[in-house]
Design a protein around this motif. Sequence first.
Motif, PDB file in Angstrom:
ATOM      1  N   MET A   1     -50.053  39.473 -36.833  1.00 23.40           N
ATOM      2  CA  MET A   1     -50.339  39.803 -35.430  1.00 23.40           C
ATOM      3  C   MET A   1     -51.834  40.117 -35.291  1.00 23.40           C
ATOM      4  O   MET A   1     -52.368  40.932 -36.042  1.00 23.40           O
ATOM      5  CB  MET A   1     -49.499  41.001 -34.984  1.00 23.40           C
ATOM      6  CG  MET A   1     -49.596  41.315 -33.516  1.00 23.40           C
ATOM      7  SD  MET A   1     -48.761  40.064 -32.517  1.00 23.40           S
ATOM      8  CE  MET A   1     -48.966  40.725 -30.878  1.00 23.40           C
ATOM      9  N   THR A   2     -52.473  39.460 -34.349  1.00 25.35           N
ATOM     10  CA  THR A   2     -53.909  39.660 -34.142  1.00 25.35           C
ATOM     11  C   THR A   2     -54.148  40.666 -33.021  1.00 25.35           C
ATOM     12  O   THR A   2     -53.541  40.575 -31.953  1.00 25.35           O
ATOM     13  CB  THR A   2     -54.594  38.324 -33.782  1.00 25.35           C
ATOM     14  OG1 THR A   2     -54.339  37.377 -34.818  1.00 25.35           O
ATOM     15  CG2 THR A   2     -56.094  38.513 -33.634  1.00 25.35           C
ATOM     16  N   THR A   3     -55.038  41.614 -33.266  1.00 18.36           N
ATOM     17  CA  THR A   3     -55.437  42.574 -32.238  1.00 18.36           C
ATOM     18  C   THR A   3     -56.720  42.079 -31.575  1.00 18.36           C
ATOM     19  O   THR A   3     -57.730  41.851 -32.248  1.00 18.36           O
ATOM     20  CB  THR A   3     -55.683  43.958 -32.859  1.00 18.36           C
ATOM     21  OG1 THR A   3     -54.474  44.414 -33.484  1.00 18.36           O
ATOM     22  CG2 THR A   3     -56.112  44.955 -31.787  1.00 18.36           C
ATOM     23  N   PHE A   4     -56.673  41.909 -30.260  1.00 15.44           N
ATOM     24  CA  PHE A   4     -57.845  41.484 -29.497  1.00 15.44           C
ATOM     25  C   PHE A   4     -58.432  42.703 -28.791  1.00 15.44           C
ATOM     26  O   PHE A   4     -57.703  43.478 -28.164  1.00 15.44           O
ATOM     27  CB  PHE A   4     -57.468  40.420 -28.468  1.00 15.44           C
ATOM     28  CG  PHE A   4     -56.912  39.157 -29.075  1.00 15.44           C
ATOM     29  CD1 PHE A   4     -57.757  38.175 -29.572  1.00 15.44           C
ATOM     30  CD2 PHE A   4     -55.539  38.944 -29.153  1.00 15.44           C
ATOM     31  CE1 PHE A   4     -57.255  37.012 -30.137  1.00 15.44           C
ATOM     32  CE2 PHE A   4     -55.023  37.791 -29.709  1.00 15.44           C
ATOM     33  CZ  PHE A   4     -55.888  36.814 -30.204  1.00 15.44           C
ATOM     34  N   GLU A  12     -57.435  36.506 -23.800  1.00 15.68           N
ATOM     35  CA  GLU A  12     -56.612  36.750 -24.984  1.00 15.68           C
ATOM     36  C   GLU A  12     -55.631  35.604 -25.212  1.00 15.68           C
ATOM     37  O   GLU A  12     -55.422  35.166 -26.345  1.00 15.68           O
ATOM     38  CB  GLU A  12     -55.851  38.073 -24.852  1.00 15.68           C
ATOM     39  CG  GLU A  12     -56.709  39.300 -25.091  1.00 15.68           C
ATOM     40  CD  GLU A  12     -55.876  40.567 -25.162  1.00 15.68           C
ATOM     41  OE1 GLU A  12     -54.628  40.455 -25.310  1.00 15.68           O
ATOM     42  OE2 GLU A  12     -56.458  41.666 -25.088  1.00 15.68           O
ATOM     43  N   ALA A  13     -55.001  35.122 -24.134  1.00 11.71           N
ATOM     44  CA  ALA A  13     -54.056  34.014 -24.255  1.00 11.71           C
ATOM     45  C   ALA A  13     -54.750  32.762 -24.774  1.00 11.71           C
ATOM     46  O   ALA A  13     -54.211  32.048 -25.625  1.00 11.71           O
ATOM     47  CB  ALA A  13     -53.387  33.735 -22.908  1.00 11.71           C
ATOM     48  N   GLU A  14     -55.954  32.489 -24.277  1.00 12.71           N
ATOM     49  CA  GLU A  14     -56.706  31.320 -24.726  1.00 12.71           C
ATOM     50  C   GLU A  14     -57.111  31.468 -26.197  1.00 12.71           C
ATOM     51  O   GLU A  14     -56.992  30.521 -26.990  1.00 12.71           O
ATOM     52  CB  GLU A  14     -57.946  31.133 -23.858  1.00 12.71           C
ATOM     53  CG  GLU A  14     -58.803  29.935 -24.225  1.00 12.71           C
ATOM     54  CD  GLU A  14     -58.122  28.604 -23.961  1.00 12.71           C
ATOM     55  OE1 GLU A  14     -58.499  27.611 -24.608  1.00 12.71           O
ATOM     56  OE2 GLU A  14     -57.200  28.565 -23.118  1.00 12.71           O
ATOM     57  N   LEU A  15     -57.576  32.645 -26.579  1.00  9.36           N
ATOM     58  CA  LEU A  15     -57.968  32.877 -27.964  1.00  9.36           C
ATOM     59  C   LEU A  15     -56.767  32.799 -28.907  1.00  9.36           C
ATOM     60  O   LEU A  15     -56.882  32.290 -30.028  1.00  9.36           O
ATOM     61  CB  LEU A  15     -58.645  34.240 -28.096  1.00  9.36           C
ATOM     62  CG  LEU A  15     -60.048  34.345 -27.480  1.00  9.36           C
ATOM     63  CD1 LEU A  15     -60.490  35.798 -27.409  1.00  9.36           C
ATOM     64  CD2 LEU A  15     -61.056  33.525 -28.295  1.00  9.36           C
ATOM     65  N   ALA A  16     -55.604  33.302 -28.460  1.00  8.19           N
ATOM     66  CA  ALA A  16     -54.397  33.223 -29.284  1.00  8.19           C
ATOM     67  C   ALA A  16     -54.027  31.769 -29.555  1.00  8.19           C
ATOM     68  O   ALA A  16     -53.627  31.407 -30.670  1.00  8.19           O
ATOM     69  CB  ALA A  16     -53.242  33.947 -28.597  1.00  8.19           C
ATOM     70  N   PHE A  17     -54.183  30.918 -28.532  1.00  8.04           N
ATOM     71  CA  PHE A  17     -53.891  29.490 -28.703  1.00  8.04           C
ATOM     72  C   PHE A  17     -54.847  28.864 -29.714  1.00  8.04           C
ATOM     73  O   PHE A  17     -54.444  28.084 -30.584  1.00  8.04           O
ATOM     74  CB  PHE A  17     -53.992  28.779 -27.352  1.00  8.04           C
ATOM     75  CG  PHE A  17     -53.668  27.310 -27.414  1.00  8.04           C
ATOM     76  CD1 PHE A  17     -52.369  26.878 -27.612  1.00  8.04           C
ATOM     77  CD2 PHE A  17     -54.666  26.363 -27.281  1.00  8.04           C
ATOM     78  CE1 PHE A  17     -52.060  25.527 -27.678  1.00  8.04           C
ATOM     79  CE2 PHE A  17     -54.374  25.005 -27.334  1.00  8.04           C
ATOM     80  CZ  PHE A  17     -53.060  24.595 -27.537  1.00  8.04           C
ATOM     81  N   LEU A  19     -56.449  30.407 -32.169  1.00  8.17           N
ATOM     82  CA  LEU A  19     -56.127  30.899 -33.503  1.00  8.17           C
ATOM     83  C   LEU A  19     -54.876  30.231 -34.061  1.00  8.17           C
ATOM     84  O   LEU A  19     -54.801  29.924 -35.260  1.00  8.17           O
ATOM     85  CB  LEU A  19     -55.944  32.415 -33.487  1.00  8.17           C
ATOM     86  CG  LEU A  19     -57.220  33.236 -33.314  1.00  8.17           C
ATOM     87  CD1 LEU A  19     -56.892  34.721 -33.277  1.00  8.17           C
ATOM     88  CD2 LEU A  19     -58.212  32.951 -34.440  1.00  8.17           C
ATOM     89  N   GLU A  20     -53.882  29.992 -33.207  1.00  7.32           N
ATOM     90  CA  GLU A  20     -52.683  29.287 -33.650  1.00  7.32           C
ATOM     91  C   GLU A  20     -53.042  27.882 -34.140  1.00  7.32           C
ATOM     92  O   GLU A  20     -52.505  27.396 -35.135  1.00  7.32           O
ATOM     93  CB  GLU A  20     -51.662  29.205 -32.512  1.00  7.32           C
ATOM     94  CG  GLU A  20     -50.973  30.524 -32.216  1.00  7.32           C
ATOM     95  CD  GLU A  20     -50.293  30.546 -30.859  1.00  7.32           C
ATOM     96  OE1 GLU A  20     -50.275  29.508 -30.179  1.00  7.32           O
ATOM     97  OE2 GLU A  20     -49.777  31.612 -30.472  1.00  7.32           O
ATOM     98  N   HIS A  21     -53.967  27.247 -33.427  1.00  7.34           N
ATOM     99  CA  HIS A  21     -54.422  25.912 -33.837  1.00  7.34           C
ATOM    100  C   HIS A  21     -55.142  25.985 -35.187  1.00  7.34           C
ATOM    101  O   HIS A  21     -54.889  25.158 -36.075  1.00  7.34           O
ATOM    102  CB  HIS A  21     -55.349  25.325 -32.779  1.00  7.34           C
ATOM    103  CG  HIS A  21     -55.998  24.037 -33.199  1.00  7.34           C
ATOM    104  ND1 HIS A  21     -55.325  22.831 -33.212  1.00  7.34           N
ATOM    105  CD2 HIS A  21     -57.257  23.765 -33.649  1.00  7.34           C
ATOM    106  CE1 HIS A  21     -56.132  21.877 -33.653  1.00  7.34           C
ATOM    107  NE2 HIS A  21     -57.307  22.415 -33.914  1.00  7.34           N
ATOM    108  N   LEU A  22     -56.012  26.966 -35.355  1.00  3.67           N
ATOM    109  CA  LEU A  22     -56.745  27.099 -36.613  1.00  3.67           C
ATOM    110  C   LEU A  22     -55.799  27.386 -37.776  1.00  3.67           C
ATOM    111  O   LEU A  22     -55.921  26.799 -38.856  1.00  3.67           O
ATOM    112  CB  LEU A  22     -57.790  28.205 -36.498  1.00  3.67           C
ATOM    113  CG  LEU A  22     -59.030  27.903 -35.656  1.00  3.67           C
ATOM    114  CD1 LEU A  22     -59.883  29.156 -35.500  1.00  3.67           C
ATOM    115  CD2 LEU A  22     -59.862  26.781 -36.269  1.00  3.67           C
ATOM    116  N   GLU A  23     -54.837  28.276 -37.556  1.00  9.36           N
ATOM    117  CA  GLU A  23     -53.909  28.622 -38.631  1.00  9.36           C
ATOM    118  C   GLU A  23     -52.997  27.449 -38.968  1.00  9.36           C
ATOM    119  O   GLU A  23     -52.619  27.258 -40.124  1.00  9.36           O
ATOM    120  CB  GLU A  23     -53.085  29.852 -38.243  1.00  9.36           C
ATOM    121  CG  GLU A  23     -53.912  31.135 -38.206  1.00  9.36           C
ATOM    122  CD  GLU A  23     -53.134  32.326 -37.677  1.00  9.36           C
ATOM    123  OE1 GLU A  23     -51.969  32.131 -37.249  1.00  9.36           O
ATOM    124  OE2 GLU A  23     -53.674  33.449 -37.688  1.00  9.36           O
ATOM    125  N   GLY A  24     -52.656  26.645 -37.962  1.00 13.73           N
ATOM    126  CA  GLY A  24     -51.765  25.517 -38.196  1.00 13.73           C
ATOM    127  C   GLY A  24     -52.459  24.299 -38.764  1.00 13.73           C
ATOM    128  O   GLY A  24     -51.879  23.569 -39.576  1.00 13.73           O
TER     129      GLY A  24
END
Length: 358
Positions: A1-4, A12-17, A19-24
């Motif tokens: 879980m990432t804390t913004f 935050e929603a855009e950054l979460a997307f 990060l999901e792309h980077l992790e995937g």
Amino acid sequence: MTTFTGFSAEDEAELAFVLEHLEGNHADTLLFVASQARETDRSAWRAATVTGLDRTGIEFLLQSDDGECRERLDFDAEATSLMDMQGQFFGLLIRARAAFPDDPMSSLEEEFEQSTTIRTRVGSVVRSTRITPSFVEVTIGGLDGQAVLGGDEFFYLMVPTEPDAIADGALFSEVEQLPAGTFVGASYTTRRRRPDEGELDVWILLHGHDGGVSGWAAEAAVGDTVAVWGPRRSYEPPATTSSHLLVCDETGIPAVCAIVETLPADHPVTVVAEAVDAKHRPALPEHPALATRWVDRGTGEAGAGRLLDVVRELDLPPDGLYAFGAAESREISAVRRHLRNQCGLPAEQVHMTGYWRR
């Protein structure tokens, strides 16, 4: 879980997307960037995840066979916008390359290199066929005979507003400089490609609205101009792979179909796929060791956790297993976490990509 910290809910929603792309798609790049905090190359670590993000830096959790540690990397300057945040992350990547010049090129660095070498090709529609109520197969002809990459090979498709708006042979950096509204574009998996004939088949999911490539595809006509940039691929199973788990919603079905066709006959293949109902399911290729679990959502919302529920029920031997997924970003990220954390699959045996975000 990432804390913004210090961002609006929308940011935050855009950054979460992102990060999901980077992790995937670029877990190796995250590991490469994070490893500079310990002044050791990435071979010392198994994985790196982002645990915190603010406008001045990133916090990582680094994991090795001997344990884990938390580290922070500060940006060169405070990020004042999301675009600036991207630039600051690239700055960390540049710093990592300076610290470890002999390390193999990361996947994100390879992507940058491709953007300066791959050229756009301009062709036209030669056929358009509705294969289910929600899928249309568009065949684009007039393309040169580039070698087929296989796996989840994909192109960035661009439909220009004027036939000559995109120059044949243009670099993607040149296409990006075109005025807004010059074309609509999106990435699509190769369903089939015939290099000798210069033809490319893509399955395009119809979203029921007039916008974007999907809206165009619903009415695509023979002769329509289409530009393509690619090919690229992200499907890279280890050489020791002997069985496969493929997880997708409709957006990932073309990639899963393309992959199944190339798998050895003696490799067990488990497909977990979501669709509206049986009428909306495209036919999967035949494979002697294929087991398919269709998840029909009916009138329910896509990307609501059904794929994860089915994956949790599976009992698949982890040795030699390679798991590939393409679906809604948050759901496929949850599948990745389950396979990595609960099933214990190492990072190189899991590749889950968010194709869209609910």
